[in-house]
Design an enzyme around this catalytic site. Structure first.
Site, PDB file in Angstrom:
ATOM      1  CE1 TYR A  63      52.340  44.395  25.698  1.00 39.61           C
ATOM      2  CE2 TYR A  63      51.130  42.089  25.551  1.00 39.61           C
ATOM      3  CZ  TYR A  63      51.503  43.679  26.661  1.00 39.61           C
ATOM      4  OH  TYR A  63      51.522  43.060  27.344  1.00 39.61           O
ATOM      5  CG  HIS A  79      47.176  38.878  28.213  1.00 45.08           C
ATOM      6  ND1 HIS A  79      47.854  39.529  26.971  1.00 45.08           N
ATOM      7  CD2 HIS A  79      46.916  39.343  29.718  1.00 45.08           C
ATOM      8  CE1 HIS A  79      48.220  40.264  27.730  1.00 45.08           C
ATOM      9  NE2 HIS A  79      47.817  40.567  29.086  1.00 45.08           N
ATOM     10  CE  LYS A  86      45.934  41.717  36.788  1.00 45.44           C
ATOM     11  NZ  LYS A  86      45.822  42.872  35.382  1.00 45.44           N
ATOM     12  CG  HIS A  98      53.044  45.794  33.810  1.00 45.09           C
ATOM     13  ND1 HIS A  98      52.688  44.999  34.376  1.00 45.09           N
ATOM     14  CD2 HIS A  98      52.268  46.252  32.630  1.00 45.09           C
ATOM     15  CE1 HIS A  98      51.839  44.337  34.086  1.00 45.09           C
ATOM     16  NE2 HIS A  98      51.654  45.185  32.955  1.00 45.09           N
ATOM     17  NE  ARG A 100      51.767  41.658  31.725  1.00 48.08           N
ATOM     18  CZ  ARG A 100      51.224  39.754  31.899  1.00 48.08           C
ATOM     19  NH1 ARG A 100      52.558  39.543  32.338  1.00 48.08           N
ATOM     20  NH2 ARG A 100      49.997  39.251  31.679  1.00 48.08           N
ATOM     21  NE  ARG A 117      48.760  40.633  35.070  1.00 46.29           N
ATOM     22  CZ  ARG A 117      48.633  39.245  35.055  1.00 46.29           C
ATOM     23  NH1 ARG A 117      48.688  37.935  35.397  1.00 46.29           N
ATOM     24  NH2 ARG A 117      47.656  38.894  34.033  1.00 46.29           N
TER      25      ARG A 117
END
Length: 300
Positions: A281, A272, A176, A246, A249, A152
Site C-alpha cells: 500500500y 496482516h 485468518k 477486496h 479493503r 475481509r
C-alpha cells in the site's frame, strides 16, 4: 450432503491422486488445501457448479492470489469435478469448462476517495416497503463497515451483534488462523450500524436463531457471495466495472496511509501477519502521489 461428507470425498480423491495417479506429495498437499477451503465455503455437492467454481476463483483473485495459486486451484477443482462425475456423485463434470482467471502483475485496484464515497452510498426511498427499506439499511451498514475497517468480506459476514461495541466503536474481528483483533470504525459506520440494528434487522430476523449481525431476507446469516454482489452492483452504479469487496479493503488501507497513518497501525487493522504484505500500500500511495504530481505540477 454436509461439510463432513464433502471432506470425506476430498480425502477419497486425495487417495486417488496418491495411489492411482501417483501425484507428488507437494501437489497433493496443495490440492487438498484448495479443495478443503472450497468445501468450507460451499459445503455440499449441490453447491458445486461451474458458477460456484468461478466464484471461488474470483474470490482468490480479489484476495491477491498469484498466477501459480490460481492455476493450481483451477486444476484441483477440475480434477475433483471429473473424479466426482466418474464416481457417479455428479450428473455432469461441472468444472470441465473452468479456466483460471487472468491476473496481470499490477497493484491492487484502489478507488479515489470521491468514488469510494459514491460506492458506499445508497438512497433510502421513503415510499419503499419496510422490507425494502430494511435491505437498504443493511446494505449501507455493510458498505460503511467494509470501507471503515478494511476487514475481509468473510470476516464481515462472520460478525455477531456481540462483536460490536457501539460505545467505543470497536469491532472484534476473527481473521485468518482464527486470530482475533480489535478494529475501530468511525461515526458514519456507527450511525449506519445503529440504523440497521434498530430499524432494519428486525424485518429479517423472523424466527431465525443466532445472533448474526447481517441477515439475508430469509433470516439466515448473510453469505460472502451476497456481499460480493452488493459491492459489484454499487461499483456498476458508480461507474467502476468489476468492483469487489477486496477493493474496498485496498482503498481503506491506501486512504489511511494517504492521511498519515503509521504502516504498522494499518498492518494491525488489516490483520496482516507480515509487515511486508502491508507495504504494497505504500507503493500504491507513491504511485498516486506521482500521478497527482504529473497532473498538477507545471514542470512535471
Amino acid at each position: 450432503m454436509g461439510t463432513t461428507q464433502m471432506l470425506e470425498l476430498i480425502d477419497d480423491y486425495v487417495d486417488h491422486l496418491r495411489f492411482v495417479l501417483g501425484r507428488s506429495e507437494a501437489t497433493i498437499r496443495g490440492y487438498r488445501s484448495d479443495l478443503r477451503a472450497f468445501a468450507h465455503s460451499r459445503p455440499s455437492l449441490e453447491a458445486m457448479s461451474l458458477e460456484d467454481c468461478r466464484d471461488a476463483l474470483g474470490e482468490a483473485v480479489e484476495a491477491g492470489a498469484s498466477r501459480a495459486t490460481l492455476a493450481r486451484r483451477t486444476a484441483a477443482l477440475k480434477g475433483f469435478s471429473a473424479w466426482l462425475f466418474a464416481q457417479g456423485y455428479l450428473s455432469s463434470d461441472v468444472a470441465a469448462r473452468l479456466q483460471a482467471p487472468k491476473v496481470g502483475k499490477h497493484l491492487p485496484k484502489v478507488l479515489n476517495e470521491h468514488t469510494a464515497a459514491e460506492v458506499v452510498h445508497k438512497e433510502l426511498d421513503e415510499d419503499a416497503s419496510p422490507a425494502q427499506q430494511a435491505e437498504v439499511l443493511r446494505d449501507l451498514a455493510i458498505l460503511e463497515l467494509l470501507y471503515a475497517t478494511g476487514m475481509r468480506v468473510a470476516e464481515l459476514v462472520a460478525l455477531d451483534i456481540a462483536d460490536l461495541d457501539p460505545a467505543t466503536r470497536i469491532a472484534k474481528v476473527t481473521g485468518k488462523g482464527n486470530k482475533q483483533r480489535m478494529v475501530p470504525f468511525g461515526t458514519q459506520a456507527a450511525a449506519a450500524l445503529k440504523a440497521w440494528l434498530e430499524h432494519g434487522r428486525g424485518h429479517f430476523a423472523g424466527n431465525a436463531s443466532g445472533n448474526a449481525l447481517f441477515l439475508g431476507v430469509r433470516g439466515g446469516r448473510l453469505n460472502v457471495r451476497q456481499v460480493r454482489r452488493l459491492v459489484q452492483a454499487q461499483g456498476d452504479r458508480a461507474g467502476v466495472e468489476g468492483l469487489g469487496p477486496h477493493a474496498l479493503r485496498h482503498s481503506a488501507a491506501t486512504h489511511l496511509l494517504d492521511h498519515g497513518a503509521d504502516l504498522r497501525v494499518v498492518q494491525e487493522l488489516l490483520g496482516h501477519s507480515s509487515l511486508q504484505t502491508t507495504q504494497i500500500y505504500t507503493h500504491v500511495s507513491t504511485q498516486r502521489l506521482q500521478e497527482a504530481f504529473k497532473q498538477a505540477h507545471p514542470r512535471a
